[in-house]
Every structure is written in C-alpha cells, then in structure tokens.
Scaffold this motif. Structure first.
Motif, PDB file in Angstrom:
ATOM      1  N   ASP A 303       0.850  -0.956   0.032  1.00  0.00           N
ATOM      2  CA  ASP A 303      -0.158  -0.064  -0.060  1.00  0.00           C
ATOM      3  C   ASP A 303       0.992   0.898   0.067  1.00  0.00           C
ATOM      4  O   ASP A 303       1.360   1.591   1.076  1.00  0.00           O
ATOM      5  N   GLU A 304       1.009   1.802  -0.959  1.00  0.00           N
ATOM      6  CA  GLU A 304       2.173   2.915  -1.386  1.00  0.00           C
ATOM      7  C   GLU A 304       1.668   4.332  -0.337  1.00  0.00           C
ATOM      8  O   GLU A 304       2.358   4.725   0.191  1.00  0.00           O
ATOM      9  N   GLU A 305       0.175   4.385  -0.508  1.00  0.00           N
ATOM     10  CA  GLU A 305      -0.109   5.788   0.400  1.00  0.00           C
ATOM     11  C   GLU A 305       0.044   5.476   1.820  1.00  0.00           C
ATOM     12  O   GLU A 305       0.466   6.349   2.658  1.00  0.00           O
ATOM     13  N   LYS A 306      -0.222   4.291   2.270  1.00  0.00           N
ATOM     14  CA  LYS A 306      -0.022   3.899   3.640  1.00  0.00           C
ATOM     15  C   LYS A 306       1.291   4.043   4.032  1.00  0.00           C
ATOM     16  O   LYS A 306       1.853   4.649   5.284  1.00  0.00           O
ATOM     17  N   LEU A 307       2.373   3.682   3.218  1.00  0.00           N
ATOM     18  CA  LEU A 307       3.753   3.882   3.310  1.00  0.00           C
ATOM     19  C   LEU A 307       4.117   5.020   3.563  1.00  0.00           C
ATOM     20  O   LEU A 307       5.032   5.500   4.483  1.00  0.00           O
ATOM     21  N   LYS A 308       3.544   6.050   2.565  1.00  0.00           N
ATOM     22  CA  LYS A 308       3.974   7.455   2.385  1.00  0.00           C
ATOM     23  C   LYS A 308       3.853   8.247   3.937  1.00  0.00           C
ATOM     24  O   LYS A 308       4.255   8.916   4.341  1.00  0.00           O
ATOM     25  N   LYS A 309       2.321   7.789   4.387  1.00  0.00           N
ATOM     26  CA  LYS A 309       2.036   8.407   5.674  1.00  0.00           C
ATOM     27  C   LYS A 309       2.707   8.037   6.913  1.00  0.00           C
ATOM     28  O   LYS A 309       3.189   8.852   7.617  1.00  0.00           O
ATOM     29  N   SER A 310       3.290   6.623   6.686  1.00  0.00           N
ATOM     30  CA  SER A 310       4.368   6.078   7.934  1.00  0.00           C
ATOM     31  C   SER A 310       5.610   6.838   7.685  1.00  0.00           C
ATOM     32  O   SER A 310       6.088   7.322   8.805  1.00  0.00           O
ATOM     33  N   ILE A 311       6.023   7.250   6.464  1.00  0.00           N
ATOM     34  CA  ILE A 311       7.559   8.006   6.286  1.00  0.00           C
ATOM     35  C   ILE A 311       7.013   9.237   7.023  1.00  0.00           C
ATOM     36  O   ILE A 311       8.183   9.871   7.718  1.00  0.00           O
ATOM     37  N   GLN A 312       5.994   9.887   6.810  1.00  0.00           N
ATOM     38  CA  GLN A 312       5.570  11.316   7.415  1.00  0.00           C
ATOM     39  C   GLN A 312       5.748  11.155   8.965  1.00  0.00           C
ATOM     40  O   GLN A 312       6.262  12.024   9.587  1.00  0.00           O
ATOM     41  N   GLN A 313       5.195  10.392   9.478  1.00  0.00           N
ATOM     42  CA  GLN A 313       5.052  10.111  10.868  1.00  0.00           C
ATOM     43  C   GLN A 313       6.593   9.836  11.542  1.00  0.00           C
ATOM     44  O   GLN A 313       6.947  10.328  12.445  1.00  0.00           O
ATOM     45  N   TYR A 314       7.211   8.945  10.658  1.00  0.00           N
ATOM     46  CA  TYR A 314       8.542   8.586  11.052  1.00  0.00           C
ATOM     47  C   TYR A 314       9.500   9.791  11.308  1.00  0.00           C
ATOM     48  O   TYR A 314      10.214  10.084  12.472  1.00  0.00           O
TER      49      TYR A 314
END
Length: 519
Positions: A303-314
C-alpha cells in the motif's frame, strides 16, 4: 587575619577549580531504535543527492541538535550493527562481544529460550562502576528474556528488568528504575507513588509542562508524556541530581521504531509533505520474481499511500528525538558540565523505510545494517578527547564501542571481541588494523568501507560494491575483477566465525566454496 582568610579562600577556590578540571569525563549514550541514518542532516551531508533524498526533495527534516554533535565532534560514516535486530545488536554494544558468543543470535521470541544477557557477562556499566562512575539507564533494554507466554516483550510491562533467576543483578547500572525490557508504547506515565507505567494508548492532551512539551492524562495520572519526551525528562533529572560526580548514563529511546506514530504537533505537521518512494522500491517490485527473498518486497509495503503516511510520521518522530537531544545538551550547559561530558548518539539498527520494497530491518542493506554514530566532547574544550568536524570512513560495528569508550577514559577493558577504534579519531590505525567488520542474522556478512560479502545457508552469495552500486542491487560475486576481494572477505568470515564460536556448517561450506573458487 583578613589576609589569611582571603588567601585560604583563594586556595580553596583553586582546589575546586582544579578538581573540576581533573574530574573524570562523563559519558552519555543516546540510543534510538530502528533509525534510518538518512533522516539525519549530518548523514545526508555525506551522501550524493540521489542517495540522501530517498523519499524526494521535500521529505526531509532538519536535526540541528544531533548535527551539532557532528559539528563539534566526529561522525562515523561506516558504523554497522553486529546484527540487524534489537536484542543481538544491543548485546554487542554493552559487552564488546558478538551475539553468537553470548547465545543471543536474534531476539528472544519464546519464553525460556535463553536469549538474554547472562549475569556472568561483564558490561561496560560493570567496568565503569568499578572505576568510580555512577551509572544509570532509562528506556528500552530488550536484553532480558521474554516472560510473556507468546514470547513478545511488548506484551509484558517489565520495569527494571533482570537476568532470569537473578533479581538482584543490575547489569552494572546503579539507577535503572526507568529501564524497561520491551514495549513500544507511545506514552509513559508516573503514578501517584512515583512509579513509571505504560500509559493509555490515546491519553488526553491537557496542556504543556514546565519544559514546554505536551502533557497528557489518562485514568491513572495527569503526568503522562510521549515516551521520547518522558525519557528526555529522566535524562535531565539524572544530570541535575548527579552533576557533581562522574557518571555514565544511557537514554534508550524506542522510537522511531514502529508503530509509526508521532505526537503533536508532529503528528500532523508533515501531512502535506510530498513523499516519493525510493528507486529501489520500484526496482524490487518490478523484479521480485527473480530476486532472492532478502532483496524482494516484504509484503508490508504494498500500500503505497499507507507507506508514505508512515514515512511522514517517522520523520515526525525523528524531530521529537532531536528536540530531546537538544534538551540534554542544554541541561549539561546549564549545569556547567558540558565541557566535561562525551555525548554519543547512535541506534541499534536501521529501518529500510521503503527501500527495496521493505520496512523495518533484518537485511544487510545500508538502510538496515548501517547505524548513525556521532560523538562529541563538549564545545570549547581546549583538549577534547574527540576531534572536531571529523568524518571517519573506515568500517566498524557496535561490538567496538565498549573497548573504545574505555580506552578514551583510560580504563582497562576486559578481553572482548570488539576493537579499540579510538586511534581512528586521530588518523591513526590500531595495531594490526584490518578494514573489515561483521554483521550476522539470517545472513553472514563481512563488510569493509566499500564492499560487503553476503552469505546465507542457501542461495547464491552476493558481493556488493556500494561505491559502484550504492543502490545495492548488483551482485559482483562472479565478476573476475572482484576475485581477490571475494577471497579476502571469505577468509575474513572464516576468522569471524572462529572468533564468535559460530559453527554453522552450511555457512562454512558456502565460505569454503568461495575460497576454493577464488584462490
């Protein structure tokens, strides 16, 4: 009479000043968990733009406080973990021994599996305690055996842990009230009796504390904070209480490990940040049918969008970490002991964070096995033990920490597997130096400042050349130009296995074949 009193006062002041100058040097270790080195500005400065900006030009945060350690100290650009997993790596950093030697090849994941730091093993805290240091630890330990029936340390709230059947053993830390064995709960609290606990997952925000950080409450306490801030508080308190004595203090922050959740304002601050996925992410998905498993997507990043949001939180978690490093530095300044303190910032392992279509750790890729290591001794010290503005590009790993720090402090180190790399601070090579270090998990790897020989029990060995191929997608193992390098590293792996008392026969067979083929 007045003159006598005046002379006596001057003499006493002189003695106090002399004592301050000659007091043993304090040590603070700030250790994060699962930290991708590219999220730190000082490490991006060591890379080409293509390698530094894995998630695009916008997906970066500045880390001025950690960067200041590099500015006033030394950054190791080729520091690796002894194993790209929590328990094994942490075992090395505190003992100078390889994980296999300690019987801790990976995380303890089953009650009674024996994968914990035994009481007879000497830690750096043991040695420093004997040398007159007051020792303390706050944060994730992860070196006691799992007590939960399912083997998951996160399911067992265990403060001030100890080796199995040895409740009096402290691992050498005199103050470990705020040490916890596992768990990545995002909030911690202090109850009415002054005891720490894992707070509610979603506590209520009630304002800011005296440090200006968010303060929360749950059903148990109105003294709840985000875990990284909580540990920052403990560090500041420890420094204040122990400023007059030499100390060794470890602040072990369980972020930016999953779950990828930041606290306000960073939980929403980067919501509009444009995040791109790494080039190796696309490559791994396009070629997953022909790549070995460790080079293939891990099914957590579909899930690319989920991964991108995780990176923002990271990235938000990284900012909170940097903020708290700044608090520690400021407290040392306020107490007048910054110039007499060595601060080290590092991590137990990395996080692929989308590279190669993977997250978390467990592979030999740079993002997984390479760890930040930044160290500084004060700001204005005339004779710092750590040189200013220096970059070391030779290979080392966290097994080398214990002998190196003890050497810096001029304290004898027991016999360990790690190397004293302190001469590298001064452009000198240690006796019998060889630019090679090792990492082991499911893989066995010999690593130099440029090459990695990667061997597993099954499948084709790999030789990576991070200078020619920084994306680590090309296998040079059969390239005749690299034959001497393969031979050298295969022999090095043989030596490592003997040193670590590792008798994995499948790996030995693979290594022997490489030696025979390239001799």
């Amino acid at each position: 009479m007045y003159k006598i009193q005046l002379c006596l006062a001057i003499a006493l002041l002189g003695i106090k000043g002399f004592a301050q100058q000659t007091q043993k040097t304090n040590i603070i270790w700030v250790i994060t968990d699962e930290h991708n080195f590219r999220t730190l500005s000082c490490y991006r400065d060591q890379l080409t733009p293509e390698q530094a900006l894995q998630w695009g030009k916008e997906a970066v945060v500045e880390t001025p406080n950690i960067d200041s350690l590099a500015e006033f100290g030394t950054i190791f650009n080729r520091m690796y973990c002894s194993a790209a997993v929590c328990t094994a790596s942490r075992a090395s950093m505190f003992t100078g021994m390889y994980p296999m030697t300690l019987g801790i090849p990976n995380n303890s994941n089953k009650k009674g599996d024996g994968k914990y730091l035994k009481p007879e093993v000497t830690t750096i805290a043991d040695v420093l305690s004997e040398a007159g240091y007051y020792t303390g630890y706050a944060g994730k330990w992860h070196l006691a055996e799992s007590r939960s029936a399912d083997g998951n340390k996160d399911h067992d709230e265990w403060w001030s842990p100890f080796p199995t059947n040895h409740p009096q053993d402290t691992y050498g830390f005199a103050d470990k009230k705020f040490m916890f064995n596992g768990a990545h709960d995002k909030f911690k609290g202090i109850d009415a009796n002054g005891n720490p606990y894992n707070a509610a997952k979603r506590p209520k925000l009630i304002g800011k504390d005296t440090y200006g950080q968010p303060l929360y409450q749950d059903g148990k306490s109105k003294n709840v904070k985000f875990t990284t801030d909580f540990l920052g508080d403990r560090a500041v308190e420890f420094i204040g209480k122990n400023k007059s004595k030499p100390f060794f203090y470890v602040v072990s922050i369980p972020d930016p490990h999953t779950p990828d959740i930041a606290r306000t304002p960073y939980d929403t601050l980067y919501n509009n940040m444009k995040v791109e996925l790494p080039e190796t992410y696309r490559y791994a998905f396009a070629n997953k049918k022909k790549l070995p498993k460790w080079q293939s997507p891990d099914n957590k990043t579909n899930d690319e969008e989920k991964l991108k949001k995780s990176i923002q939180q990271y990235l938000g978690m990284v900012k909170i970490i940097d903020e708290n490093v700044g608090r520690i530095i400021q407290k040392l300044k306020e107490e007048g002991i910054l110039e007499n303190t060595i601060i080290m910032f590092s991590s137990d392992h990395g996080d692929l964070l989308g590279e190669h279509g993977r997250v978390n750790k467990g592979t030999i890729h740079e993002a997984s096995a390479k760890i930040p290591f930044v160290i500084a001794h004060g700001r204005t010290h005339k004779n710092p033990l750590i040189p200013r503005k220096k970059v070391v590009n030779l290979a080392a790993n966290n097994t080398d920490w214990m002998p190196t720090f003890l050497s810096l402090l001029d304290i004898d180190c027991p016999k360990v597997a790690g190397r004293d790399i302190s001469p590298l601070f001064h452009n000198e090579l240690p006796t019998n130096w060889d630019d090679v270090t090792f990492s082991r998990l499911g893989y066995y790897a010999a690593i130099t400042s440029r090459y990695k020989l990667h061997v597993m029990g099954t499948g084709k060995p790999w030789l990576l050349d991070i200078e020619a191929d920084p994306n680590e997608i090309i296998n040079y193992i059969d390239d005749a130009k690299y034959s001497k390098i393969v031979l050298k590293l295969a022999n090095d792996l043989n030596h490592y296995m003997k040193l670590a008392k590792d008798n994995n026969q499948k790996i030995k067979e693979q290594v022997t074949k490489l030696i025979d083929k390239n001799s």
